[in-house]
Design an enzyme around this catalytic site. Structure first.
Site, mmCIF file in Angstrom:
data_model
loop_
_atom_site.group_PDB
_atom_site.id
_atom_site.type_symbol
_atom_site.label_atom_id
_atom_site.label_comp_id
_atom_site.label_asym_id
_atom_site.label_seq_id
_atom_site.Cartn_x
_atom_site.Cartn_y
_atom_site.Cartn_z
ATOM 1 N N CYS A 30 -2.152 -2.660 7.571
ATOM 2 C CA CYS A 30 -1.983 -3.548 6.412
ATOM 3 C C CYS A 30 -0.675 -4.313 6.427
ATOM 4 O O CYS A 30 -0.634 -5.471 6.014
ATOM 5 C CB CYS A 30 -2.201 -2.764 5.126
ATOM 6 S SG CYS A 30 -3.947 -2.283 4.997
ATOM 7 N N LYS A 74 -7.035 -4.941 -3.147
ATOM 8 C CA LYS A 74 -7.824 -5.502 -2.039
ATOM 9 C C LYS A 74 -8.768 -4.431 -1.526
ATOM 10 O O LYS A 74 -8.559 -3.239 -1.789
ATOM 11 C CB LYS A 74 -6.900 -5.968 -0.911
ATOM 12 C CG LYS A 74 -6.076 -4.823 -0.324
ATOM 13 C CD LYS A 74 -5.000 -5.336 0.605
ATOM 14 C CE LYS A 74 -4.165 -4.193 1.126
ATOM 15 N NZ LYS A 74 -4.899 -3.249 1.967
ATOM 16 N N ASP A 112 0.800 -1.232 0.000
ATOM 17 C CA ASP A 112 0.000 0.000 0.000
ATOM 18 C C ASP A 112 0.841 1.294 0.000
ATOM 19 O O ASP A 112 0.564 2.213 0.781
ATOM 20 C CB ASP A 112 -0.967 0.012 1.188
ATOM 21 C CG ASP A 112 -1.977 -1.137 1.143
ATOM 22 O OD1 ASP A 112 -1.912 -1.958 0.211
ATOM 23 O OD2 ASP A 112 -2.825 -1.210 2.052
HETATM 24 C C1 VGL Z 1 -4.831 0.766 5.698
HETATM 25 C C2 VGL Z 1 -6.334 1.715 7.120
HETATM 26 C C3 VGL Z 1 -7.341 1.564 6.208
HETATM 27 C C4 VGL Z 1 -3.416 0.346 5.439
HETATM 28 C C5 VGL Z 1 -5.821 0.601 4.753
HETATM 29 O O1 VGL Z 1 -2.997 0.268 4.269
HETATM 30 O O2 VGL Z 1 -2.695 0.087 6.445
HETATM 31 N N1 VGL Z 1 -5.089 1.306 6.876
HETATM 32 N N2 VGL Z 1 -7.068 1.002 5.011
#
Ligand code: VGL
Ligand code: ZN
Length: 214
Positions: free
Chosen positions: A156, A111, A10
């Site tokens: 994540c 995702k 991410d």
């Molecule tokens: C994430 C919060 C909400 C992440 C993704 O990538 O850690 N955190 N969605």
């Protein structure tokens, strides 16, 4: 290297400076990622990136739930933190960081598309109901060893690492390539402890390069 892959979690604009869910110093992970991309590319090893990839009405969004961001609730029977709208499919916020060497990435796994459930891990949604395709992709290539970094340490990255260990991958985590949300200040430190306790090996980039002939 045995069959190894670099897994970048991410590294998206919304988790970096100026983004909707900006993680403190999130941008500082990009240089570490680029150094490892170069090493893996040079060795002919796979580089995989995950993206948080939500529909505009995702159920984890505080706005959708009429809740305050960063508070807690329940989504389809699971404990859920409510987040600011982030990583909406095809938005600039969902794009990989512009300074990330995306040419060096072989495949992107998305995702979080199902509005009814969040998906912190790159492997499964938070209820372990559906897989993303990441495990199949790695298994087909006999990849058994993962080097993981990214955003955010306490969400994540942590759940990706824990699922990888459950799936019997050997996991190295590059700690200086990760940054956390830290809703409470110790969250990232606790997340690293949980990953190590579950069997991950923690390295700084410098230590990893030294022990892996970088
Ligand atoms: C994430 C919060 C909400 C992440 C993704 O990538 O850690 N955190 N969605
Ligand atoms: Zn998300």
């Amino acid at each position: 290297m045995k069959q190894s892959a670099l897994l970048l979690v991410d590294l998206q604009n919304d988790f970096c400076a100026g983004g909707a869910l900006a993680v403190p110093q999130g941008d500082s992970t990009v240089d570490i990622a680029n150094q490892l991309i170069a090493v893996f590319n040079a060795r002919g090893a796979a580089v995989v990136a995950t993206r948080d990839w939500h529909p505009a009405d995702h159920g984890s969004f505080a706005r959708v739930q009429q809740a305050q961001p960063y508070t807690q609730g329940t989504l389809d029977g699971l404990a859920q933190t409510w987040w600011p709208d982030h990583c909406v499919q095809h938005s600039n916020g969902a794009a990989l960081h512009p300074l990330l060497d995306s040419q060096g990435i072989c495949v992107i796994m998305d995702k979080g598309q199902d509005p009814r459930i969040d998906s912190y891990s790159g492997f499964f949604d938070n209820g372990h109901r559906q897989q993303t395709g990441l495990h199949d992709w790695l298994s087909q290539r006999q990849i058994t060893h993962l080097v993981i970094l990214g955003l955010a340490t306490d969400y994540c990255v942590k759940f990706t690492v824990l699922d990888a260990l459950d799936l019997h991958y050997q996991v190295d985590v590059i700690t200086d390539g990760c940054r956390g949300v830290n809703i409470t200040p110790q969250d990232s430190a606790l997340a690293f402890q949980d990953m190590a306790a579950a069997g991950a090996t923690l390295y700084t980039l410098t230590d990893w390069l030294e022990s892996h002939g970088g």
